[in-house]
Structures are given as C-alpha cells and as structure tokens.
Design a protein around this motif. Structure first.
Motif, short mmCIF file in Angstrom:
data_model
loop_
_atom_site.label_atom_id
_atom_site.label_comp_id
_atom_site.label_asym_id
_atom_site.label_seq_id
_atom_site.Cartn_x
_atom_site.Cartn_y
_atom_site.Cartn_z
N ASP A 1 64.94 9.10 7.95
CA ASP A 1 64.55 7.44 8.25
C ASP A 1 64.30 7.17 9.70
O ASP A 1 65.35 6.80 10.41
N ARG B 1 62.71 4.85 10.99
CA ARG B 1 62.83 3.32 11.57
C ARG B 1 64.54 3.00 11.74
O ARG B 1 64.70 2.00 12.41
N ALA B 2 65.23 3.94 11.14
CA ALA B 2 66.75 3.67 11.87
C ALA B 2 66.97 4.01 13.36
O ALA B 2 67.81 3.43 13.95
N PHE C 1 64.18 4.34 15.81
CA PHE C 1 62.95 3.83 16.51
C PHE C 1 62.15 2.52 15.78
O PHE C 1 61.94 2.20 14.56
N ALA C 2 62.10 1.66 16.71
CA ALA C 2 61.43 0.47 16.40
C ALA C 2 59.92 0.60 16.01
O ALA C 2 59.31 -0.03 15.49
N GLN C 3 59.29 1.21 16.95
CA GLN C 3 57.78 1.48 16.96
C GLN C 3 57.55 2.97 16.98
O GLN C 3 58.32 3.66 17.61
N GLU D 1 57.58 4.96 20.35
CA GLU D 1 58.85 5.22 21.05
C GLU D 1 59.22 6.79 20.65
O GLU D 1 59.48 7.37 21.57
N HIS E 1 59.65 9.44 23.50
CA HIS E 1 60.90 10.11 23.64
C HIS E 1 60.91 11.53 24.63
O HIS E 1 60.41 12.41 24.21
N TRP F 1 57.58 9.33 8.69
CA TRP F 1 57.44 7.93 8.95
C TRP F 1 56.15 7.56 8.07
O TRP F 1 56.30 6.25 7.38
N GLU G 1 53.21 -3.62 5.86
CA GLU G 1 53.37 -1.83 6.17
C GLU G 1 52.30 -1.34 6.45
O GLU G 1 52.05 -0.34 7.28
N MET H 1 51.87 -0.97 10.11
CA MET H 1 52.96 0.21 10.60
C MET H 1 51.86 1.41 10.31
O MET H 1 52.32 2.32 11.12
#
Length: 82
Positions: free
Chosen positions: A16, A18-19, A21-23, A26, A30, A45, A64, A67
């Motif tokens: 998951d 999105r748990a 990273f918001a975008q 990121e 990292h 993702w 979505e 995204m």
C-alpha cells in the motif's frame, strides 16, 4: 539539528504505497530507496489505482485517473516504462 527521512517499511509500502507516500514524486526523490525499489513501489501504486478505477466502474473514478497519470509520470522519471 533536523531529523533525517523516516524509515520506510518496504514490504508494507509495496502492498500500500499510499500509506507511506502522499504523491508518487515522493517515491522518486526518497533518498533511502534504490531505483529498483522505487519502481516496484510505483508499479504497485499503478496497479492499485487501476484496480480501484475498475472496481468503481466507468465514469466513477473519483479522481484516481489523475493519480494514475502522476504515478506513470514518476515511473518514467526513473527511466521505467509506465
């Protein structure tokens, strides 16, 4: 002294993203993740976003699709194929 980046549970992030990273960007920037891990996280993702879009039915994507485009752009930024 500013704290460094938070440690990421890679196995959980692969399930998951999105748990953690918001975008998608990121993930790309990292500093503690290898290129290969970044691509794995982003591809998961993308799969999650595609599955959500299918589950919600045509015309009810709830944003979505936007995204999905951002995830695909992040994959391309790492030199992967979206």
């Amino acid at each position: 002294m500013t704290p460094g980046p938070v440690q990421i549970d890679i196995e959980a992030a692969l399930v998951d993203p999105r748990a953690f990273f918001a975008q998608p960007q990121e993930v790309v920037v990292h500093p503690q993740l290898s290129r290969e891990v970044k691509l794995k996280v982003l591809r998961q993702w993308k799969l999650n976003a595609l599955n959500l879009a299918v589950a919600e039915g045509e015309g009810m994507g709830g944003g979505e699709e936007s995204m999905l485009g951002r995830v695909e752009a992040a994959i391309r930024a790492l030199g992967g194929s979206a």
